[in-house]
Design a protein around this motif. Structure first.
Motif, PDB file in Angstrom:
ATOM      1  N   SER A 158      -7.514  -0.789  -0.197  1.00 18.06           N
ATOM      2  CA  SER A 158      -7.243   0.215  -1.226  1.00 18.06           C
ATOM      3  C   SER A 158      -5.807   0.703  -1.137  1.00 18.06           C
ATOM      4  CB  SER A 158      -8.200   1.403  -1.082  1.00 18.06           C
ATOM      5  OG  SER A 158      -7.881   2.410  -2.020  1.00 18.06           O
ATOM      6  N   PHE A 159      -5.123   0.687  -2.279  1.00 18.49           N
ATOM      7  CA  PHE A 159      -3.796   1.297  -2.379  1.00 18.49           C
ATOM      8  C   PHE A 159      -3.915   2.678  -3.019  1.00 18.49           C
ATOM      9  CE2 PHE A 159      -2.400  -3.338  -3.253  1.00 18.49           C
ATOM     10  CZ  PHE A 159      -2.625  -3.666  -1.922  1.00 18.49           C
ATOM     11  N   LEU A 160      -5.144   3.177  -3.126  1.00 27.08           N
ATOM     12  CA  LEU A 160      -5.413   4.476  -3.721  1.00 27.08           C
ATOM     13  C   LEU A 160      -5.563   5.517  -2.616  1.00 27.08           C
ATOM     14  CD1 LEU A 160      -8.256   3.218  -6.090  1.00 27.08           C
ATOM     15  CD2 LEU A 160      -5.825   3.358  -6.639  1.00 27.08           C
ATOM     16  N   SER A 161      -5.565   6.782  -2.993  1.00 25.66           N
ATOM     17  CA  SER A 161      -5.817   7.848  -2.021  1.00 25.66           C
ATOM     18  C   SER A 161      -7.324   8.048  -1.909  1.00 25.66           C
ATOM     19  CB  SER A 161      -5.133   9.145  -2.472  1.00 25.66           C
ATOM     20  OG  SER A 161      -5.572   9.506  -3.771  1.00 25.66           O
ATOM     21  N   SER A 164       0.802  -1.224   0.000  1.00 21.95           N
ATOM     22  CA  SER A 164       0.000   0.000   0.000  1.00 21.95           C
ATOM     23  C   SER A 164       0.835   1.274   0.000  1.00 21.95           C
ATOM     24  CB  SER A 164      -0.933   0.005   1.218  1.00 21.95           C
ATOM     25  OG  SER A 164      -0.191  -0.089   2.422  1.00 21.95           O
ATOM     26  N   THR A 165       2.135   1.172   0.215  1.00 21.21           N
ATOM     27  CA  THR A 165       2.982   2.365   0.245  1.00 21.21           C
ATOM     28  C   THR A 165       4.381   2.021  -0.243  1.00 21.21           C
ATOM     29  OG1 THR A 165       3.938   4.092   1.649  1.00 21.21           O
ATOM     30  CG2 THR A 165       3.597   1.931   2.646  1.00 21.21           C
ATOM     31  N   GLU A 166       5.038   2.986  -0.843  1.00 21.39           N
ATOM     32  CA  GLU A 166       6.434   2.814  -1.247  1.00 21.39           C
ATOM     33  C   GLU A 166       7.386   3.451  -0.238  1.00 21.39           C
ATOM     34  OE1 GLU A 166       6.943   4.373  -5.146  1.00 21.39           O
ATOM     35  OE2 GLU A 166       5.617   2.914  -6.109  1.00 21.39           O
ATOM     36  N   ILE A 167       6.819   4.190   0.718  1.00 21.36           N
ATOM     37  CA  ILE A 167       7.658   4.920   1.679  1.00 21.36           C
ATOM     38  C   ILE A 167       8.378   3.966   2.620  1.00 21.36           C
ATOM     39  CG2 ILE A 167       7.648   6.587   3.561  1.00 21.36           C
ATOM     40  CD1 ILE A 167       5.314   7.980   2.219  1.00 21.36           C
TER      41      ILE A 167
END
Length: 358
Positions: free
Chosen positions: A234-237, A61-64
């Protein structure tokens, strides 16, 4: 013997962590998982250990978070190489006990930076089983450092004992040593004290990872539709309501309805943005990068990846740590309507690893 065992254990720990990440994105994943999958799949067969291959930090869900882990790994690797250069240069020049540079701050900077590099790898690939391996790797470093210090004392005598008095072992300020002294100094016997500290470290690490998993899931937009036996991440905003609208829009499509499994079991939907995100899901499910890249998907747009639960506890909570999912088909959306559906060949998933869902 202790030194050899600790070095071997440390090497195998790094090999275990790094090989999975490397082979997941290479064409050799097929051959790798044929031998490696039993190690991750075996715990899934028992309810008591099904959580071991699960992830406890955000991975899809995030690349951070993975990027931070990669940065920590690089810092640890560079620090280790710098410490190695310093110690071997001193050996070449026959300077005896090294007290300058990194060794002015701590007695074992190489182990410190190796531990930091291992932490980075753990953040990049945060499985519970990797956490346990990493923890034992730290203990191996501690035992190895103690063994080396005994050898250094016998060789250099008062010179090295002075270094031990003036320089912390691993971390400036010795916070771990102070905490151990505060909590466990009442225990008589060094071996008993170490054993109790070891047991506490295992419990605290696993408990903290379980808490991080729950926190990560709460911070990720997700749905748990118990009455409909459907879950979504959801991997969306987007928020939960928007995610629900996407799911309902896809389920209203006749072709999607025809592909939904008829048997009584949970279904998981992962909402991804763009082909790259969908490829990431496929790779983590056991598909090679080459196969995932060749999927006939548009580069942009929302992709809904529909997954079916494959483990023997299919009726339980869809977000429990041991839940085992495998992609079935991908629905591409154009606005609120399904524009294309791609059936996923189940034979392309090699090894059937327990994949992350957030």
């Amino acid at each position: 013997m202790l030194k050899s065992f600790a070095r071997t254990a440390g090497f195998l720990a790094y090999l275990f962590i790094t090989l999975e990440m490397l082979f997941m994105v290479t064409p050799f994943a097929l051959y790798y998982y044929s031998a490696y999958a039993p190690l991750l799949s075996a715990p899934s067969n028992l309810q008591a250990t099904a959580w071991l291959p699960a992830f406890f930090l955000p991975h899809l869900s995030t690349e951070i978070v993975p990027s931070v882990g990669g940065l920590i790994f690089l810092v640890g690797l560079l620090g280790f190489l710098l410490g190695a250069f310093q110690i071997y240069y001193a050996k070449f020049r026959r300077r005896g006990v090294v007290k300058s540079g990194l060794y002015r701050l701590v007695r074992h900077p190489q182990y410190l930076f190796l531990a930091l590099a291992g932490l980075g790898l753990l953040i990049v690939w945060p499985r519970f089983i990797v956490l346990i391996i990493y923890l034992h790797m730290l203990w191996c470093y501690y035992l190895l450092a103690r063994s080396e210090e005994e050898r250094m004392q016998s060789r250099y005598g008062d010179v090295y004992q002075e270094s031990m008095r003036d320089t912390p072992m691993f971390i400036p300020g010795t916070p771990c040593g102070r905490l151990a002294h505060l909590l466990f100094d009442w225990i008589s016997g060094r071996r008993l004290k170490l054993f109790i500290i070891y047991c506490v470290s295992v419990v605290v690490s696993i408990g903290g990872a379980l808490a991080l998993r729950q926190l990560s899931l709460r911070l990720t937009t997700h749905l748990n539709l118990r009455d409909e036996k459907m879950a979504a991440v959801s991997f969306l905003s987007s928020n939960g309501m928007q995610l629900r609208e996407l799911i309902e829009s896809a389920r209203s499509d006749r072709e999607v309805q025809d592909r939904l499994p008829r048997q009584d079991g949970w279904l998981l939907v992962l909402a991804a943005n763009g082909k790259a995100s969908a490829i990431h899901v496929m790779i983590d499910a056991g598909m090679t990068r080459g196969q995932a890249t060749n999927l006939l998907l548009a580069e942009k747009g929302i992709k809904l990846v529909f997954l079916q639960r494959k483990d023997q506890h299919a009726q339980k909570d869809p977000f429990e740590a041991g839940a085992h999912w495998q992609p079935v088909f991908i629905a591409e959306l154009d606005g609120q309507k399904v524009s294309h559906i791609l059936d996923v060949n189940q034979a392309l998933f090699h090894g059937n690893p327990l994949m992350p869902v957030f």
